[in-house]
Motif scaffolding. Structure first.
Motif, PDB file in Angstrom:
ATOM      1  N   VAL A  36       0.687  -1.374  -0.575  1.00  0.00           N
ATOM      2  CA  VAL A  36       0.065  -0.170   0.385  1.00  0.00           C
ATOM      3  C   VAL A  36       0.562   1.271   0.233  1.00  0.00           C
ATOM      4  O   VAL A  36       0.587   2.682  -0.323  1.00  0.00           O
ATOM      5  CB  VAL A  36      -0.919   0.415   1.342  1.00  0.00           C
ATOM      6  N   PHE A  37       2.119   1.318   1.087  1.00  0.00           N
ATOM      7  CA  PHE A  37       2.573   2.626   0.777  1.00  0.00           C
ATOM      8  C   PHE A  37       3.969   2.800  -0.627  1.00  0.00           C
ATOM      9  O   PHE A  37       3.903   4.190  -1.000  1.00  0.00           O
ATOM     10  CB  PHE A  37       4.049   2.345   1.939  1.00  0.00           C
ATOM     11  N   GLN A  38       4.096   1.565  -1.072  1.00  0.00           N
ATOM     12  CA  GLN A  38       4.675   1.203  -2.049  1.00  0.00           C
ATOM     13  C   GLN A  38       3.982   2.041  -3.241  1.00  0.00           C
ATOM     14  O   GLN A  38       4.738   2.990  -4.607  1.00  0.00           O
ATOM     15  CB  GLN A  38       5.078   0.511  -2.265  1.00  0.00           C
ATOM     16  N   ASP A  39       2.440   1.665  -3.221  1.00  0.00           N
ATOM     17  CA  ASP A  39       1.972   1.963  -4.375  1.00  0.00           C
ATOM     18  C   ASP A  39       0.957   3.342  -4.033  1.00  0.00           C
ATOM     19  O   ASP A  39       0.932   4.232  -5.359  1.00  0.00           O
ATOM     20  CB  ASP A  39       0.479   1.248  -4.428  1.00  0.00           C
ATOM     21  N   ALA A  40       1.322   3.712  -2.703  1.00  0.00           N
ATOM     22  CA  ALA A  40       1.222   5.669  -3.017  1.00  0.00           C
ATOM     23  C   ALA A  40       2.476   6.366  -2.990  1.00  0.00           C
ATOM     24  O   ALA A  40       1.749   7.529  -2.988  1.00  0.00           O
ATOM     25  CB  ALA A  40       0.580   5.899  -1.430  1.00  0.00           C
ATOM     26  N   GLY A  41       3.854   5.804  -3.210  1.00  0.00           N
ATOM     27  CA  GLY A  41       4.220   6.762  -3.943  1.00  0.00           C
ATOM     28  C   GLY A  41       5.618   6.459  -3.205  1.00  0.00           C
ATOM     29  O   GLY A  41       6.879   6.950  -3.471  1.00  0.00           O
ATOM     30  N   TYR A  42       5.546   6.254  -1.870  1.00  0.00           N
ATOM     31  CA  TYR A  42       6.982   6.794  -1.391  1.00  0.00           C
ATOM     32  C   TYR A  42       8.250   5.603  -1.342  1.00  0.00           C
ATOM     33  O   TYR A  42       7.683   4.815  -2.073  1.00  0.00           O
ATOM     34  CB  TYR A  42       6.379   6.114   0.392  1.00  0.00           C
ATOM     35  N   GLU A  43       9.480   6.251  -1.419  1.00  0.00           N
ATOM     36  CA  GLU A  43      10.398   5.932  -2.080  1.00  0.00           C
ATOM     37  C   GLU A  43      11.391   4.996  -1.458  1.00  0.00           C
ATOM     38  O   GLU A  43      11.480   4.013  -2.070  1.00  0.00           O
ATOM     39  CB  GLU A  43      10.516   7.165  -2.442  1.00  0.00           C
ATOM     40  N   ALA A  44      11.332   4.731   0.093  1.00  0.00           N
ATOM     41  CA  ALA A  44      11.730   3.420   0.772  1.00  0.00           C
ATOM     42  C   ALA A  44      10.141   3.388   2.376  1.00  0.00           C
ATOM     43  O   ALA A  44       9.770   4.822   2.593  1.00  0.00           O
ATOM     44  CB  ALA A  44      13.099   4.498   0.765  1.00  0.00           C
ATOM     45  N   LEU A  45      10.953   2.687   2.772  1.00  0.00           N
ATOM     46  CA  LEU A  45      10.045   2.119   3.766  1.00  0.00           C
ATOM     47  C   LEU A  45      11.302   1.850   4.751  1.00  0.00           C
ATOM     48  O   LEU A  45      12.185   2.028   4.771  1.00  0.00           O
ATOM     49  CB  LEU A  45       9.210   1.210   3.993  1.00  0.00           C
ATOM     50  N   ALA A  46      10.429   2.133   5.994  1.00  0.00           N
ATOM     51  CA  ALA A  46      10.812   1.590   7.612  1.00  0.00           C
ATOM     52  C   ALA A  46      10.323   1.476   8.239  1.00  0.00           C
ATOM     53  O   ALA A  46       9.182   1.126   8.776  1.00  0.00           O
ATOM     54  CB  ALA A  46      11.791   3.130   8.386  1.00  0.00           C
ATOM     55  N   THR A  47      10.643   0.013   8.793  1.00  0.00           N
ATOM     56  CA  THR A  47       9.631  -1.267   9.836  1.00  0.00           C
ATOM     57  C   THR A  47       9.647  -0.997  10.525  1.00  0.00           C
ATOM     58  O   THR A  47      10.675  -0.450  11.199  1.00  0.00           O
ATOM     59  CB  THR A  47       9.985  -2.396   9.133  1.00  0.00           C
ATOM     60  N   PRO A  48       8.769  -0.346  11.665  1.00  0.00           N
ATOM     61  CA  PRO A  48       8.994   0.428  13.066  1.00  0.00           C
ATOM     62  C   PRO A  48       8.997  -1.317  13.963  1.00  0.00           C
ATOM     63  O   PRO A  48       7.925  -2.292  13.915  1.00  0.00           O
ATOM     64  CB  PRO A  48       7.699   0.179  13.088  1.00  0.00           C
ATOM     65  N   SER A  49       9.694  -1.733  14.866  1.00  0.00           N
ATOM     66  CA  SER A  49      10.147  -2.996  15.464  1.00  0.00           C
ATOM     67  C   SER A  49       8.578  -2.907  16.512  1.00  0.00           C
ATOM     68  O   SER A  49       8.068  -3.920  16.130  1.00  0.00           O
ATOM     69  CB  SER A  49      10.947  -3.237  16.577  1.00  0.00           C
ATOM     70  N   ALA A  50       7.971  -2.008  16.984  1.00  0.00           N
ATOM     71  CA  ALA A  50       6.674  -2.034  17.386  1.00  0.00           C
ATOM     72  C   ALA A  50       5.812  -2.439  16.718  1.00  0.00           C
ATOM     73  O   ALA A  50       4.509  -3.226  17.275  1.00  0.00           O
ATOM     74  CB  ALA A  50       6.655  -0.749  18.058  1.00  0.00           C
ATOM     75  N   GLY A  51       5.758  -2.069  15.801  1.00  0.00           N
ATOM     76  CA  GLY A  51       4.441  -2.488  14.752  1.00  0.00           C
ATOM     77  C   GLY A  51       4.687  -4.168  14.140  1.00  0.00           C
ATOM     78  O   GLY A  51       3.431  -4.301  14.400  1.00  0.00           O
ATOM     79  N   ILE A  52       5.440  -4.142  14.260  1.00  0.00           N
ATOM     80  CA  ILE A  52       5.502  -5.735  13.888  1.00  0.00           C
ATOM     81  C   ILE A  52       5.435  -6.325  15.079  1.00  0.00           C
ATOM     82  O   ILE A  52       4.704  -7.792  14.223  1.00  0.00           O
ATOM     83  CB  ILE A  52       7.434  -5.523  12.731  1.00  0.00           C
ATOM     84  N   ALA A  53       5.586  -5.922  15.830  1.00  0.00           N
ATOM     85  CA  ALA A  53       5.150  -6.999  17.134  1.00  0.00           C
ATOM     86  C   ALA A  53       3.699  -7.273  17.685  1.00  0.00           C
ATOM     87  O   ALA A  53       3.359  -8.248  18.380  1.00  0.00           O
ATOM     88  CB  ALA A  53       6.458  -6.059  18.699  1.00  0.00           C
ATOM     89  N   LEU A  54       3.660  -5.999  17.693  1.00  0.00           N
ATOM     90  CA  LEU A  54       1.642  -6.126  17.607  1.00  0.00           C
ATOM     91  C   LEU A  54       1.287  -6.633  16.650  1.00  0.00           C
ATOM     92  O   LEU A  54       0.837  -7.123  16.925  1.00  0.00           O
ATOM     93  CB  LEU A  54       1.661  -4.445  17.140  1.00  0.00           C
ATOM     94  N   SER A  55       1.376  -6.744  15.623  1.00  0.00           N
ATOM     95  CA  SER A  55       0.828  -7.557  14.179  1.00  0.00           C
ATOM     96  C   SER A  55       1.138  -8.805  14.615  1.00  0.00           C
ATOM     97  O   SER A  55       0.286  -9.975  13.830  1.00  0.00           O
ATOM     98  CB  SER A  55       1.507  -7.226  12.590  1.00  0.00           C
ATOM     99  N   LEU A  56       2.882  -9.066  15.123  1.00  0.00           N
ATOM    100  CA  LEU A  56       2.895 -10.673  15.154  1.00  0.00           C
ATOM    101  C   LEU A  56       2.303 -11.087  16.198  1.00  0.00           C
ATOM    102  O   LEU A  56       2.154 -12.225  16.953  1.00  0.00           O
ATOM    103  CB  LEU A  56       4.290 -11.241  15.465  1.00  0.00           C
ATOM    104  N   GLY A  57       1.564 -10.684  17.700  1.00  0.00           N
ATOM    105  CA  GLY A  57       1.368 -10.313  18.767  1.00  0.00           C
ATOM    106  C   GLY A  57       2.057 -10.453  20.449  1.00  0.00           C
ATOM    107  O   GLY A  57       1.549 -11.383  20.800  1.00  0.00           O
ATOM    108  N   TYR A  58       3.243 -10.076  19.983  1.00  0.00           N
ATOM    109  CA  TYR A  58       4.202  -9.949  20.978  1.00  0.00           C
ATOM    110  C   TYR A  58       4.102  -8.266  21.344  1.00  0.00           C
ATOM    111  O   TYR A  58       3.227  -7.167  20.618  1.00  0.00           O
ATOM    112  CB  TYR A  58       5.474 -10.265  20.369  1.00  0.00           C
ATOM    113  N   GLU A  59       4.391  -8.425  23.006  1.00  0.00           N
ATOM    114  CA  GLU A  59       4.778  -6.912  22.975  1.00  0.00           C
ATOM    115  C   GLU A  59       6.164  -6.385  22.334  1.00  0.00           C
ATOM    116  O   GLU A  59       7.090  -6.681  22.125  1.00  0.00           O
ATOM    117  CB  GLU A  59       5.005  -7.352  24.452  1.00  0.00           C
TER     118      GLU A  59
END
Length: 247
Positions: A36-59
């Motif tokens: 979604v972010f790439q399709d919106a035209g952003y030139e690069a992305l930065a993964t957040p550890s807290a966001g990935i943790a939340l998506s995987l069910g961790y603190e």
């Protein structure tokens, strides 16, 4: 025409930016959000550890390293733009192994924090020279293959004086960091940080804070969101479920 390496493209995005036009790096938590972010035209992305943790069910801070690297690899495989990974404190890995794992996951950059959790809710700032030495080891192992974003945790650990952040940032830049990240720096401190730090500065965007262009005018070179975009997505999903319940 020679296509630049993703790492070179990411590094170049940090430089020669006009005030008010910072590099904005959305934080994907999975492959779908990355697309979604790439399709919106952003030139690069930065993964957040807290966001990935939340998506995987961790603190935050509790994701096993293997799962974190696998999650980032799924993101990098899903997009064509450069991806930089929040690698927290480096997971206790030796510098070369950390660099190898980052590159294997497809990341061309990383965040590295300079504090860790203590007992209870307290956090402990690492000795800045020790952190600088660690960053120098990462830089030596990576060469020019990674954009290193050195996080400065003074503000998040309750040290309000921006001069303390500047002292750390200068050591990290001298050690080879491409960018420094004084996380949770208040808006009024950003011009002071900009005046005291050579090179790009990463600022965290907050929902009730200045706009992205305003942060750029204050001195931010690069802007990230931590888990903020995932939290907004979750709020929107809650609204959808409420609508479904009324249907």
């Amino acid at each position: 025409m020679v296509t630049p390496r993703p790492v070179d493209a990411l590094r170049a995005l940090h430089h020669d930016r006009a005030p008010g036009d910072p590099l904005v790096l959305p934080g994907p938590w999975d492959a779908a959000s990355a697309r979604v972010f790439q399709d919106a035209g952003y030139e690069a992305l930065a993964t957040p550890s807290a966001g990935i943790a939340l998506s995987l069910g961790y603190e935050d801070g509790q994701v096993p390293p293997k799962e974190m690297f696998e999650a980032v690899a799924r993101i990098t495989r899903a997009v064509d733009v450069p991806v930089t990974m929040d690698a927290e404190t480096g997971y206790g890995l030796a510098a070369k192994e950390l660099v190898d794992r980052l590159l294997e996951a497809g990341a061309v950059g990383c965040n590295l924090e300079d504090s860790y959790e203590g007992k209870g809710s307290t956090g402990i700032l690492r000795d800045p020279q020790e952190q600088a030495d660690w960053l120098a080891q990462v830089r030596e192992a990576a060469g020019d293959r990674l954009v290193v974003n050195a996080r400065v945790d003074t503000f998040v650990r309750g040290v309000a004086d921006p001069e303390r952040a500047i002292e750390r940032a200068r050591l990290y830049v001298a050690a080879g960091a491409d960018c420094v990240y004084p996380i949770l720096a208040p808006a009024e401190a950003i011009p002071v940080l900009r005046a005291g730090i050579e090179g790009p500065i990463n600022v965290l965007a907050l929902p009730d804070g200045p706009t992205l262009s305003e942060l750029g005018e204050l001195g931010a070179t690069r802007i990230t969101f931590g888990p903020g975009l995932l939290r907004r997505t979750m709020a929107a999903l809650r609204g959808i479920t409420e609508e479904l319940g009324r249907a």
